[in-house]
Design an enzyme around this catalytic site. Structure first.
Site, PDB file in Angstrom:
ATOM      1  N   GLU A 142      47.020  38.013  36.049  1.00 57.27           N
ATOM      2  CA  GLU A 142      48.535  38.696  36.240  1.00 57.27           C
ATOM      3  C   GLU A 142      48.413  38.449  38.340  1.00 57.27           C
ATOM      4  O   GLU A 142      47.679  39.013  38.740  1.00 57.27           O
ATOM      5  CB  GLU A 142      48.669  39.659  36.186  1.00 57.27           C
TER       6      GLU A 142
ATOM      7  N   TYR B 130      45.261  29.182  41.775  1.00 59.39           N
ATOM      8  CA  TYR B 130      44.761  29.366  40.313  1.00 59.39           C
ATOM      9  C   TYR B 130      45.582  27.855  40.184  1.00 59.39           C
ATOM     10  O   TYR B 130      44.699  27.408  38.998  1.00 59.39           O
ATOM     11  CB  TYR B 130      45.723  30.395  40.349  1.00 59.39           C
TER      12      TYR B 130
HETATM   13  C1  LIG Z   1      44.344  34.476  47.609  1.00 57.93           C
HETATM   14  C2  LIG Z   1      43.355  34.564  48.648  1.00 57.93           C
HETATM   15  C3  LIG Z   1      41.973  35.319  47.474  1.00 57.93           C
HETATM   16  C4  LIG Z   1      42.388  32.897  48.800  1.00 57.93           C
HETATM   17  O1  LIG Z   1      42.268  33.288  49.580  1.00 57.93           O
HETATM   18  P1  LIG Z   1      41.052  32.760  50.574  1.00 57.93           P
HETATM   19  O2  LIG Z   1      40.185  32.459  51.191  1.00 57.93           O
HETATM   20  O3  LIG Z   1      42.493  32.264  51.824  1.00 57.93           O
HETATM   21  O4  LIG Z   1      41.047  30.848  49.943  1.00 57.93           O
HETATM   22  P2  LIG Z   1      40.782  29.497  50.500  1.00 57.93           P
HETATM   23  O5  LIG Z   1      40.510  29.115  52.253  1.00 57.93           O
HETATM   24  O6  LIG Z   1      40.028  29.546  50.055  1.00 57.93           O
HETATM   25  O7  LIG Z   1      42.074  29.015  49.713  1.00 57.93           O
HETATM   26  C5  LIG Z   1      42.115  28.512  48.592  1.00 57.93           C
HETATM   27  C6  LIG Z   1      43.877  28.380  48.102  1.00 57.93           C
HETATM   28  O8  LIG Z   1      44.507  29.594  48.304  1.00 57.93           O
HETATM   29  C7  LIG Z   1      45.496  28.319  48.913  1.00 57.93           C
HETATM   30  N1  LIG Z   1      45.775  28.073  50.161  1.00 57.93           N
HETATM   31  C8  LIG Z   1      45.438  29.250  50.793  1.00 57.93           C
HETATM   32  N2  LIG Z   1      45.870  29.547  52.464  1.00 57.93           N
HETATM   33  C9  LIG Z   1      47.075  29.161  52.261  1.00 57.93           C
HETATM   34  C10 LIG Z   1      48.368  29.052  52.723  1.00 57.93           C
HETATM   35  N3  LIG Z   1      48.317  29.272  54.230  1.00 57.93           N
HETATM   36  N4  LIG Z   1      49.426  28.099  52.058  1.00 57.93           N
HETATM   37  C11 LIG Z   1      49.613  28.332  51.432  1.00 57.93           C
HETATM   38  N5  LIG Z   1      48.568  27.786  50.546  1.00 57.93           N
HETATM   39  C12 LIG Z   1      47.018  28.391  50.530  1.00 57.93           C
HETATM   40  C13 LIG Z   1      45.602  26.614  48.849  1.00 57.93           C
HETATM   41  O9  LIG Z   1      45.763  26.417  47.423  1.00 57.93           O
HETATM   42  C14 LIG Z   1      43.968  27.415  48.978  1.00 57.93           C
HETATM   43  O10 LIG Z   1      43.395  25.578  48.578  1.00 57.93           O
HETATM   44  P3  LIG Z   1      43.412  24.628  49.221  1.00 57.93           P
HETATM   45  O11 LIG Z   1      42.355  25.111  51.177  1.00 57.93           O
HETATM   46  O12 LIG Z   1      42.654  23.961  48.469  1.00 57.93           O
HETATM   47  O13 LIG Z   1      45.107  23.238  49.689  1.00 57.93           O
HETATM   48  C15 LIG Z   1      43.618  35.024  49.328  1.00 57.93           C
HETATM   49  O14 LIG Z   1      44.669  34.770  50.198  1.00 57.93           O
HETATM   50  C16 LIG Z   1      44.217  36.029  50.062  1.00 57.93           C
HETATM   51  O15 LIG Z   1      43.201  37.182  49.928  1.00 57.93           O
HETATM   52  N6  LIG Z   1      45.436  36.778  49.553  1.00 57.93           N
HETATM   53  C17 LIG Z   1      45.624  38.007  49.227  1.00 57.93           C
HETATM   54  C18 LIG Z   1      45.360  39.231  48.337  1.00 57.93           C
HETATM   55  C19 LIG Z   1      46.236  38.503  46.882  1.00 57.93           C
HETATM   56  O16 LIG Z   1      46.861  37.682  47.007  1.00 57.93           O
HETATM   57  N7  LIG Z   1      44.639  38.315  45.631  1.00 57.93           N
HETATM   58  C20 LIG Z   1      44.860  37.540  44.847  1.00 57.93           C
HETATM   59  C21 LIG Z   1      45.779  37.704  43.535  1.00 57.93           C
HETATM   60  S1  LIG Z   1      46.562  37.799  42.459  1.00 57.93           S
END
Ligand SMILES: CC(C)(COP(=O)(O)OP(=O)(O)OC[C@H]1O[C@@H](n2cnc3c(N)ncnc32)[C@H](O)[C@@H]1OP(=O)(O)O)[C@@H](O)C(=O)NCCC(=O)NCCS
Length: 154
Positions: A106, A118
């Site tokens: 979710e 995702y």
């Molecule tokens: C979601 C989360 C875990 C991603 O972690 P991360 O280490 O930043 O991820 P990555 O650097 O591997 O980026 C993965 C993808 O996220 C998306 N993304 C990352 N930063 C982004 C930004 N600033 N804007 C838009 N998309 C973004 C992109 O799809 C990216 O892939 P791409 O670079 O190939 O386009 C992180 O943003 C986070 O901790 N968010 C808060 C908690 C959360 O929302 N968890 C998920 C709950 S369901």
């Protein structure tokens, strides 16, 4: 950065709870992570360590042949560097080795960053839980990945 993905241990809880608290408006209490690490046999708990510091975490629940991503976050200082993708891919690949064929989760309707990630993995939206989150009555989007053999990178 020297990145290691490894199983979460009790020693990681302080860092994991800190990441959870800065990442979510409804963070888990420390005892929930402790339960997942110590007592829940269905739990698969991972951390990413960079130069000795825990910078990301993921908890998944293995339910029959599915992995439910229960919580997952990268510390804000380390986002956008590919760490989240590496961690999710690792969790899914190990689950696949354990016989998992599908994954579901979710995600908040407003969490476009996570939804984009995702979708890149092949998750598709297959439902909405109305007003699922207690803090702001935000809807949850249900997403599922129905074929783990089509993960990025094969
Ligand atoms: C979601 C989360 C875990 C991603 O972690 P991360 O280490 O930043 O991820 P990555 O650097 O591997 O980026 C993965 C993808 O996220 C998306 N993304 C990352 N930063 C982004 C930004 N600033 N804007 C838009 N998309 C973004 C992109 O799809 C990216 O892939 P791409 O670079 O190939 O386009 C992180 O943003 C986070 O901790 N968010 C808060 C908690 C959360 O929302 N968890 C998920 C709950 S369901």
């Amino acid at each position: 950065m020297n990145l290691i993905i490894r199983k979460m241990t009790l020693e990681d809880l302080e860092a994991v709870v800190a990441i959870d608290q800065v990442s979510f408006s409804l963070p888990w209490p420390a005892r929930s992570f402790q339960f997942e690490v110590m007592d829940n046999e269905a739990s698969r708990c991972w951390v990413v360590e960079a130069d000795g510091r825990v910078i990301a975490m993921l908890v998944g629940w293995l339910i029959v042949d599915e992995l439910h991503v229960a919580t997952f976050a990268t510390h804000p200082d380390f986002r956008g560097q590919g760490i989240g993708k590496k961690l999710l891919l690792h969790a899914l690949r190990i689950a696949q080795e354990e016989g998992v064929v599908k994954s579901f989760l979710e995600v908040r309707a407003g969490n476009q960053v996570a939804q984009k990630m995702y979708r890149e993995f092949g998750y598709v939206e297959d439902g909405i839980r109305k007003e699922y989150y207690k803090d702001n009555a935000e809807d949850a989007i249900l997403m599922s990945l129905n074929d783990l053999s089509r993960l990025p990178g094969g």
